[in-house]
Design a protein around this motif. Structure first.
Motif, mmCIF file in Angstrom:
data_model
loop_
_atom_site.group_PDB
_atom_site.id
_atom_site.type_symbol
_atom_site.label_atom_id
_atom_site.label_comp_id
_atom_site.label_asym_id
_atom_site.label_seq_id
_atom_site.Cartn_x
_atom_site.Cartn_y
_atom_site.Cartn_z
ATOM 1 N N UNK A 133 46.967 -19.424 -4.417
ATOM 2 C CA UNK A 133 46.428 -18.575 -3.357
ATOM 3 C C UNK A 133 46.374 -19.338 -2.027
ATOM 4 N N UNK A 134 45.954 -20.596 -2.072
ATOM 5 C CA UNK A 134 45.863 -21.402 -0.851
ATOM 6 C C UNK A 134 47.258 -21.635 -0.264
ATOM 7 N N UNK A 135 48.238 -21.943 -1.127
ATOM 8 C CA UNK A 135 49.613 -22.150 -0.671
ATOM 9 C C UNK A 135 50.156 -20.882 -0.009
ATOM 10 N N UNK A 138 48.517 -20.474 3.336
ATOM 11 C CA UNK A 138 48.959 -21.545 4.236
ATOM 12 C C UNK A 138 50.352 -21.269 4.793
ATOM 13 N N UNK A 139 51.216 -20.680 3.974
ATOM 14 C CA UNK A 139 52.596 -20.423 4.394
ATOM 15 C C UNK A 139 52.816 -18.997 4.894
ATOM 16 N N UNK A 178 50.773 -31.426 0.138
ATOM 17 C CA UNK A 178 51.514 -30.821 1.253
ATOM 18 C C UNK A 178 50.632 -29.825 2.002
ATOM 19 N N UNK A 179 49.856 -29.037 1.261
ATOM 20 C CA UNK A 179 48.914 -28.102 1.886
ATOM 21 C C UNK A 179 47.880 -28.878 2.698
ATOM 22 N N UNK A 185 44.023 -27.277 3.155
ATOM 23 C CA UNK A 185 43.337 -27.407 1.867
ATOM 24 C C UNK A 185 41.841 -27.244 2.084
ATOM 25 N N UNK A 186 41.169 -26.387 1.301
ATOM 26 C CA UNK A 186 39.722 -26.190 1.497
ATOM 27 C C UNK A 186 38.925 -27.421 1.090
#
Length: 188
Positions: A133-135, A138-139, A178-179, A185-186
């Motif tokens: 979900x974060x990736x 982020x993208x 990478x995030x 990144x949280x």
């Protein structure tokens, strides 16, 4: 209980018994491998990688599962019981105090299901981060990609064998870093 080191994150990936179609009568999907990579978020590096083979008790490794993961019934028979794997995660890897991440929610749900059985305490604390979900956020993607596709999007190589817990955790950890490099990144 000691305080968690805020720099460290456990990245987890599990492999479980699976079938090409419904499970055989009486069989349930069980974790057969736990891959774990410890990440130092401040240093931006993967510190260590681990694989814990887990002996299933309510299912066996199918030919389909072996084709997918490379794991055989004979190999997982050499593993530890699920409760012992949970003890290792909570003890040696500070599972109850260290934040952890996985690619999606499957791993978290699989642990919750198996830990509902007596004698297998849930090995993790309350902070779980869905790296997929974060990736995706982020993208700026519309759909959540699989891990291999995310590696391609991030310009990272697939290291090892896809669908092996230890290798997948290592690759997911590279995506987490990478995030983090992107500042997305949280903080746990």
């Amino acid at each position: 209980m000691t305080a968690a080191d805020p720099r460290l994150l456990n990245v987890i990936d599990v492999e479980a018994t699976c079938w090409d179609g419904p499970p055989p009568p009486g069989a349930v999907s069980e974790i057969i491998e736990v891959g774990l990579t410890v990440v130092d978020l401040d240093a931006g590096e993967r510190l260590s990688r681990h694989g814990i083979l887990v002996r299933p008790v309510r299912s066996t490794v199918s030919d389909f599962c072996t084709e997918l993961t490379g794991l055989t019934q004979a190999e997982v028979e050499t593993g530890v019981g699920f409760a012992e794997a949970c003890r290792r995660l909570s003890g040696a890897f500070a599972g109850r105090t260290r934040p952890w991440a996985s690619w999606g929610d499957y791993d978290r749900h699989q642990f919750r299901r198996q830990c509902a059985a007596p004698g297998a305490p849930y090995p993790f604390g309350p902070v779980h981060i869905n790296a997929k979900a974060v990736f995706t956020e982020s993208h700026g993607l519309r759909k959540r990609p699989g891990m291999a596709q995310a590696l391609t999007i991030a310009g990272l190589p697939l290291e090892g064998r896809h669908h092996r817990g230890e290798d997948d955790a290592w690759n997911i950890a590279a995506l987490v870093l990478r995030i983090a490099e992107r500042g997305d990144w949280p903080t746990a």
